[in-house]
Motif scaffolding. Structure first.
Motif, short mmCIF file in Angstrom:
data_model
loop_
_atom_site.label_atom_id
_atom_site.label_comp_id
_atom_site.label_asym_id
_atom_site.label_seq_id
_atom_site.Cartn_x
_atom_site.Cartn_y
_atom_site.Cartn_z
N THR A 188 0.90 -1.19 0.15
CA THR A 188 0.02 -0.09 0.30
C THR A 188 0.99 1.34 0.06
OG1 THR A 188 -0.35 -0.39 2.16
CG2 THR A 188 -2.21 -0.87 0.95
N ALA A 189 2.08 1.23 0.44
CA ALA A 189 3.02 2.51 0.37
C ALA A 189 3.11 2.85 -1.07
CB ALA A 189 4.02 2.15 1.19
N ARG A 190 3.22 1.90 -1.97
CA ARG A 190 3.83 2.32 -3.31
C ARG A 190 2.83 1.72 -4.49
NH1 ARG A 190 6.25 -2.11 -5.75
NH2 ARG A 190 6.59 -4.04 -4.76
N CYS A 191 1.81 1.36 -4.15
CA CYS A 191 0.79 0.71 -5.26
C CYS A 191 -0.56 1.07 -5.06
CB CYS A 191 0.90 -0.73 -5.53
SG CYS A 191 2.43 -1.28 -5.99
N GLU A 192 -1.37 1.32 -5.85
CA GLU A 192 -2.97 1.04 -5.47
C GLU A 192 -3.51 -0.14 -5.58
OE1 GLU A 192 -7.03 2.73 -8.25
OE2 GLU A 192 -5.05 3.78 -8.39
N VAL A 193 -3.85 -0.65 -4.33
CA VAL A 193 -4.13 -1.89 -3.86
C VAL A 193 -5.37 -1.88 -3.34
CG1 VAL A 193 -3.40 -3.84 -2.21
CG2 VAL A 193 -1.80 -2.05 -2.70
N TYR A 194 -6.18 -3.17 -4.36
CA TYR A 194 -7.59 -3.56 -4.30
C TYR A 194 -7.37 -5.09 -3.38
CZ TYR A 194 -8.89 0.28 -7.06
OH TYR A 194 -8.99 1.24 -7.72
N LEU A 195 -8.69 -5.26 -2.70
CA LEU A 195 -8.63 -6.66 -1.98
C LEU A 195 -8.95 -7.88 -2.95
CD1 LEU A 195 -8.34 -7.97 0.87
CD2 LEU A 195 -10.96 -7.71 1.32
N PHE A 196 -8.28 -8.78 -3.00
CA PHE A 196 -8.63 -10.12 -3.63
C PHE A 196 -9.26 -10.92 -2.47
CE2 PHE A 196 -7.86 -14.49 -4.64
CZ PHE A 196 -8.06 -14.70 -5.90
N PRO A 197 -10.26 -11.40 -2.88
CA PRO A 197 -10.88 -11.70 -4.09
C PRO A 197 -12.05 -10.81 -4.59
CG PRO A 197 -11.87 -13.20 -2.63
CD PRO A 197 -10.91 -12.20 -1.75
N GLY A 198 -12.11 -9.72 -3.93
CA GLY A 198 -13.39 -8.87 -4.26
C GLY A 198 -12.99 -8.17 -5.92
N TYR A 199 -11.81 -8.25 -6.13
CA TYR A 199 -11.33 -7.98 -7.31
C TYR A 199 -10.02 -8.77 -7.71
CZ TYR A 199 -13.85 -3.50 -6.22
OH TYR A 199 -14.92 -2.97 -5.81
N PRO A 200 -9.78 -9.14 -8.82
CA PRO A 200 -10.43 -8.68 -10.26
C PRO A 200 -11.91 -9.06 -10.68
CG PRO A 200 -8.90 -10.16 -10.97
CD PRO A 200 -8.85 -10.09 -9.51
N GLY A 201 -12.46 -8.26 -11.41
CA GLY A 201 -13.73 -8.70 -11.77
C GLY A 201 -13.91 -7.95 -13.19
N ASP A 202 -15.27 -8.09 -13.59
CA ASP A 202 -15.62 -7.27 -15.19
C ASP A 202 -15.42 -5.86 -14.85
OD1 ASP A 202 -15.91 -9.75 -16.40
OD2 ASP A 202 -18.02 -9.82 -15.85
N ALA A 203 -15.65 -5.33 -13.62
CA ALA A 203 -15.71 -3.83 -13.33
C ALA A 203 -14.33 -3.26 -13.23
CB ALA A 203 -16.62 -3.57 -12.19
N LEU A 204 -13.60 -4.04 -12.66
CA LEU A 204 -11.81 -3.52 -12.45
C LEU A 204 -11.10 -4.68 -12.60
CD1 LEU A 204 -10.10 -1.44 -11.78
CD2 LEU A 204 -10.61 -2.02 -9.35
N ARG A 205 -10.19 -4.43 -13.37
CA ARG A 205 -9.20 -5.47 -13.60
C ARG A 205 -7.77 -4.82 -13.29
NH1 ARG A 205 -11.64 -8.21 -18.76
NH2 ARG A 205 -13.66 -8.86 -17.83
N PRO A 206 -7.12 -5.12 -12.12
CA PRO A 206 -5.67 -4.39 -11.83
C PRO A 206 -4.93 -5.22 -12.63
CG PRO A 206 -6.82 -4.90 -10.02
CD PRO A 206 -7.90 -5.54 -11.07
N GLU A 207 -3.69 -4.43 -13.07
CA GLU A 207 -2.55 -5.05 -13.72
C GLU A 207 -1.95 -6.17 -13.16
OE1 GLU A 207 0.19 -1.54 -14.63
OE2 GLU A 207 -1.23 -0.61 -13.24
N TRP A 208 -1.88 -6.42 -11.79
CA TRP A 208 -1.24 -7.27 -11.15
C TRP A 208 -2.45 -7.80 -10.21
CZ3 TRP A 208 3.75 -8.73 -12.35
CH2 TRP A 208 4.43 -7.62 -13.08
N VAL A 209 -2.14 -9.28 -9.78
CA VAL A 209 -2.76 -9.78 -8.84
C VAL A 209 -1.85 -10.69 -8.19
CG1 VAL A 209 -4.46 -11.83 -8.08
CG2 VAL A 209 -4.95 -10.18 -10.16
N VAL A 210 -1.86 -10.72 -6.62
CA VAL A 210 -0.99 -11.44 -5.85
C VAL A 210 -1.62 -11.83 -4.67
CG1 VAL A 210 0.05 -9.30 -4.67
CG2 VAL A 210 1.49 -11.44 -4.95
N LEU A 211 -1.44 -13.22 -4.43
CA LEU A 211 -2.24 -13.67 -3.33
C LEU A 211 -1.59 -14.89 -2.61
CD1 LEU A 211 -4.47 -16.26 -4.50
CD2 LEU A 211 -3.92 -14.60 -6.38
#
Length: 444
Positions: free
Chosen positions: A374-397
């Protein structure tokens, strides 16, 4: 200004080191979480950049003041701007909790002498409510605990104006705390300070109504305050009675002999009324604000022991805290891994994977990986994302399901569907999977 004796300073410093060691080592070992360290870092990062406290982990465009009312967190923004990163929040929290031990210890020294007072101060600093808060990431209540502790010290000493001055900023810490300010006003009335007490009580109630009814809904996507569900007061009564007993137990039940304990009632009322079972017990950070109330109430209570038997109370308080620590987060201080967190090979391996994600990237991360980014990226919570509405460039889990408000089945379903959304796995190790978006989905 009140002076701080050297033994009190040393105690606060020792507590700060203990708090820092526990919380920072936990973060270094990839054991902090997006809910809530990552969320608060995103909000304070917004303040530090001169913007709004937005948290993508809560959802796109979510304004944190529409969730909980904690604008006083902005005071940490200058520090974060100088030293950006989650460690800054953890260090600030450790310092604030440590400072809260100062007024409690000063009162205890007046009551029990230097040696006994330091024992009580240490017992407060190691109390289960404080330990749970330190160990569970970062929360706005770290601002409330010292403010409340200093306000309570002033109440015991009869410094009414100073007590109100210390208590007033609580209305900016969290939306339930104006009711604590109102309770302080009620205490002032009991002590004969009718005019000041009525003003404080009324101000607290009005502030609470404005915050919950007007201010928070104004920032909320649904134009509402989201935490209104309740009516669970008579649900799981034994569990709630155990929580009350645990609040009194560290003080040998002596806190119940002081009217200062009444100041705890608003916090207990909203927690036991709420529908969320997490509020009813002794976990998480919810009881931290009750610890200074309980200990100061004990110190305000009429003496029940005299002479050499006065040593029993400080000894009991410290013994209870130390024995409790065997089952509490601070037992980690006896674990060599806590002191070697920076060289933990598994954590180092995870960080090497995360380094493949460039600064400024948009990422969907699982709960324990989110605050590492979170200090250097725009972070969304998996598994809420990705989805059809928003697909981040990266997924890490983490391959093993981490479920905050999601079930394990939902976690696994989204993981299995990543290739169909256009993601390709490019790295793995230590239970972590890294994906990058390489093409549009078939449905997109």
């Amino acid at each position: 200004m009140r002076t701080i004796d050297r033994p009190v300073r040393w105690l606060a410093a020792a507590l700060f080191l203990a708090y820092t060691t526990v919380s920072v080592s936990k973060h270094l070992r990839i054991r902090t979480t997006g809910y809530d360290l990552g969320i608060f870092e995103q909000g304070i990062r917004g303040y530090a950049g001169g913007g709004a406290p937005l948290s993508p982990l809560k959802g796109p465009g979510v304004h944190l003041l529409g969730d909980h009312f904690h604008p006083l967190l902005a005071v940490l923004a200058p520090l974060y701007r100088l030293f950006p990163g989650p460690g800054t929040l953890l260090l600030a929290q450790a310092a604030l909790f440590a400072v809260s031990a100062v007024p409690v210890t000063r009162l205890a020294i007046r009551r029990f002498g230097t040696r006994g007072g330091l024992a009580v101060g240490a017992a407060y600093g190691l109390s289960w409510g404080v330990q749970q808060a330190v160990a569970f990431d970062f929360h706005e209540i770290c601002l409330a605990v010292p403010l409340l502790a200093f306000a309570l010290e002033c109440l015991v000493e009869g410094r009414w104006r100073a007590a109100v001055a210390w208590a007033a900023p609580l209305v900016l810490v969290k939306e339930d705390l104006p009711l604590t300010v109102a309770a302080i006003g009620g205490y002032l009335i009991l002590r004969g300070q009718r005019r000041r007490g009525l003003a404080t009580l009324g101000g607290g109630v009005v502030a609470w109504l404005l915050i919950v009814g007007v201010i928070v809904p104004a920032f909320n996507h649904d134009a509402a305050y989201a935490y209104t569900s309740g009516g669970a007061l008579l649900t799981e009564v034994p569990r709630k009675l155990l929580t009350v007993a645990m609040i009194l137990a560290p003080t040998a039940l002596l806190a119940a002999r002081s009217p200062i304990l009444l100041i705890a009632l608003p916090t207990l009322a909203w927690r036991f009324w709420a529908a969320n079972p997490n509020y009813w017990g002794t976990g998480f950070h919810y009881s931290a604000v009750l610890m200074p109330i309980a200990f100061v109430a004990m110190l305000d209570a009429p003496p029940v022991l005299s002479g050499r038997f006065r040593r029993i109370v400080p000894a009991f308080c410290l013994a209870f805290a130390l024995l409790s620590t065997a089952t509490l987060p601070f037992r980690a201080l006896t674990d060599p891994a806590t002191w070697q967190a920076r060289s933990d090979p598994a954590a180092a391996g995870v960080r090497r994977i995360l380094e493949r994600i460039p600064d400024g990237a948009v990422v969907a991360a699982s709960n324990r990986l989110a605050p590492q980014l979170t200090a250097r990226c725009e972070v969304y919570l998996f598994p809420g994302y990705p989805g059809d509405a928003l697909r981040p460039e990266w997924v890490v889990l983490f391959e093993r399901p981490e479920y905050v408000s999601y079930t394990r089945a939902q976690y696994r379903t989204v993981l299995a569907g990543l290739p169909g959304l256009g993601y390709r796995q490019i790295d793995s190790g230590h239970g972590v999977l890294l994906f990058t978006l390489t093409r549009p989905s078939r449905s997109g």
